[in-house]
Structures are given as C-alpha cells and as structure tokens.
Motif scaffolding. Structure first.
Motif, short mmCIF file in Angstrom:
data_model
loop_
_atom_site.label_atom_id
_atom_site.label_comp_id
_atom_site.label_asym_id
_atom_site.label_seq_id
_atom_site.Cartn_x
_atom_site.Cartn_y
_atom_site.Cartn_z
N VAL A 279 -2.53 21.99 -14.31
CA VAL A 279 -1.25 22.57 -14.75
C VAL A 279 -1.38 24.09 -14.82
CG1 VAL A 279 0.45 22.68 -16.61
CG2 VAL A 279 -0.59 20.49 -16.00
N TYR A 280 -2.46 24.57 -15.41
CA TYR A 280 -2.70 26.01 -15.50
C TYR A 280 -2.70 26.64 -14.11
CZ TYR A 280 -4.95 30.42 -16.79
OH TYR A 280 -5.25 31.75 -16.98
N GLY A 281 -3.35 25.99 -13.18
CA GLY A 281 -3.39 26.50 -11.81
C GLY A 281 -1.99 26.63 -11.20
N ALA A 282 -1.11 25.68 -11.49
CA ALA A 282 0.26 25.73 -10.96
C ALA A 282 1.08 26.85 -11.59
CB ALA A 282 0.96 24.39 -11.17
N LEU A 283 0.69 27.28 -12.80
CA LEU A 283 1.37 28.39 -13.47
C LEU A 283 0.96 29.74 -12.87
CD1 LEU A 283 1.04 27.31 -17.21
CD2 LEU A 283 3.11 27.29 -15.84
N LEU A 284 -0.18 29.76 -12.17
CA LEU A 284 -0.71 31.01 -11.64
C LEU A 284 -0.86 31.03 -10.13
CD1 LEU A 284 -3.29 31.89 -14.40
CD2 LEU A 284 -1.06 32.89 -14.00
N ASP A 285 -0.15 30.16 -9.44
CA ASP A 285 -0.18 30.12 -7.99
C ASP A 285 1.22 30.45 -7.47
OD1 ASP A 285 -1.62 29.11 -5.40
OD2 ASP A 285 0.37 28.17 -5.43
N ARG A 286 1.31 31.48 -6.67
CA ARG A 286 2.61 31.98 -6.20
C ARG A 286 3.45 30.90 -5.51
NH1 ARG A 286 3.48 37.54 -2.91
NH2 ARG A 286 5.72 37.34 -2.55
N GLU A 287 2.89 30.20 -4.55
CA GLU A 287 3.65 29.18 -3.82
C GLU A 287 4.07 28.04 -4.73
OE1 GLU A 287 1.63 27.92 -0.28
OE2 GLU A 287 1.46 29.97 0.48
N SER A 288 3.18 27.64 -5.63
CA SER A 288 3.53 26.59 -6.59
C SER A 288 4.71 27.02 -7.45
CB SER A 288 2.34 26.25 -7.50
OG SER A 288 1.27 25.73 -6.76
N LEU A 289 4.62 28.23 -7.98
CA LEU A 289 5.67 28.74 -8.87
C LEU A 289 7.03 28.77 -8.17
CD1 LEU A 289 5.30 29.80 -11.82
CD2 LEU A 289 5.54 32.09 -10.86
N GLU A 290 7.03 29.21 -6.91
CA GLU A 290 8.30 29.24 -6.16
C GLU A 290 8.87 27.84 -6.00
OE1 GLU A 290 8.29 33.07 -3.20
OE2 GLU A 290 7.17 31.31 -2.53
N ALA A 291 7.99 26.85 -5.88
CA ALA A 291 8.44 25.47 -5.65
C ALA A 291 9.00 24.83 -6.92
CB ALA A 291 7.28 24.63 -5.11
N TRP A 292 8.37 25.04 -8.08
CA TRP A 292 8.78 24.27 -9.26
C TRP A 292 9.51 25.06 -10.34
CZ3 TRP A 292 7.21 25.86 -13.94
CH2 TRP A 292 6.03 26.61 -14.02
N LEU A 293 9.35 26.37 -10.43
CA LEU A 293 9.95 27.11 -11.55
C LEU A 293 11.48 27.16 -11.53
CD1 LEU A 293 9.44 28.69 -14.15
CD2 LEU A 293 9.28 30.77 -12.76
N PRO A 294 12.13 27.36 -10.38
CA PRO A 294 13.59 27.42 -10.40
C PRO A 294 14.18 26.11 -10.94
CG PRO A 294 12.76 28.27 -8.33
CD PRO A 294 11.60 27.62 -9.04
N PRO A 295 15.03 26.22 -11.97
CA PRO A 295 15.65 25.00 -12.50
C PRO A 295 16.64 24.41 -11.51
CG PRO A 295 16.49 26.95 -13.66
CD PRO A 295 15.43 27.42 -12.69
N GLU A 296 17.08 23.21 -11.83
CA GLU A 296 18.05 22.52 -10.98
C GLU A 296 19.24 23.43 -10.70
OE1 GLU A 296 20.84 18.52 -11.04
OE2 GLU A 296 19.22 18.71 -12.49
#
Length: 155
Positions: free
Chosen positions: A18-35
């Motif tokens: 989970v921590y890794g997904a908070l600090l990975d640019r591509e991951s963040l672009e994929a999951w951070l934007p809400p619906e």
C-alpha cells in the motif's frame, strides 16, 4: 479551517505494498482520482520535502464545477512526512481564484496491519471551507476503493 474529514478502508494487501502505491507516480494516477474524474501528474518528486502536481479533470463537470477551471482541479502536494509502511503526510494546496478554496490542507494516510491486509485511514485537516464535507469524504472513500481495486488487480 479546523474541520477534519476522514475515511478508512481495509485493503487486501500488506502495508509495504500500500505504501508503495502511495509513492509511485503511475499507481497514483490510476487510483487517486475519485469516481467521475481522471488524473494526470505533471511533476513528481517522491521524497520528504518533494511532492507532486496533479491535474484532476471532471468527466462531466456539469454538476461539479472545478476549483481551478470549470472542468479541473489542480493541486500541488508536498510530502511533509514519509514513514515506510506506516504513514504518508501530504500538504495540499488547490490552484483556485476563489479564496474559500485557499489554504493548505493536510492529508495523513495512516497504514496499519489488519490481518492479511492493511487498514488505511485518511485524515484531512484544515480543509478549505468551500469543499463540502460529505462530498470530500465520499471522494476520499472513492479513492480508497480505487486503491483497493488497483492493488488487488496488480498483486
């Protein structure tokens, strides 16, 4: 601006993942934007004192005008604290002409082992007054749901 908004969720992944997904640019672009939104990171510096700039675009801005433009929210996020597998503290500033969206909101992502997964609790403090609390908490919960789906798909 002393309001605090919160959301939490147990995610079926270990804290380090989970921590890794908070600090990975591509991951963040994929999951951070809400619906209802998509996101694009314009610059990225994942270290204490670093941060990122994200442009969030509403897929249908008709009922949700953006803070920066009719269709977008632009936010500059600084990493105030990074504790691997435990906590990420961010300072977020929205780009907006309206002073009721001004100020620095602090977002703390706390990670705690929960069985085979991780309980992720997001606490937002000093939330600008024009950000509706219910909408904000729904948006955070949506991002957490996206994170869960993202990690379950990539694990």
């Amino acid at each position: 601006m002393d309001r605090t908004d919160r959301a939490s969720r147990v995610i079926a992944a270990p804290p380090a993942t989970v921590y890794g997904a908070l600090l990975d640019r591509e991951s963040l672009e994929a999951w951070l934007p809400p619906e209802g939104m998509r996101g694009r990171v314009e610059w990225w510096d994942p270290r204490p004192g670093g941060g990122f700039r994200m442009v969030l675009t509403y897929l249908d801005p008709t009922d949700s005008p953006g803070k920066t433009s009719d269709a977008t929210d632009v936010v500059d996020v600084g990493f105030a604290e990074l504790v691997p597998s435990e906590r990420v503290v961010q300072r977020a500033v929205f780009e907006a002409d309206d002073p009721s969206f001004a100020g620095t909101m602090t977002m703390t992502w706390h990670l705690a082992a929960a069985g085979d997964g991780t309980e992720v609790t997001v606490t937002a403090t000093d939330v600008p007054p024009s950000i509706d609390q219910s909408d904000h908490e729904t948006g955070i919960a949506s991002s957490l749901a996206n994170l869960a789906l993202y990690l379950e798909r990539t694990d």
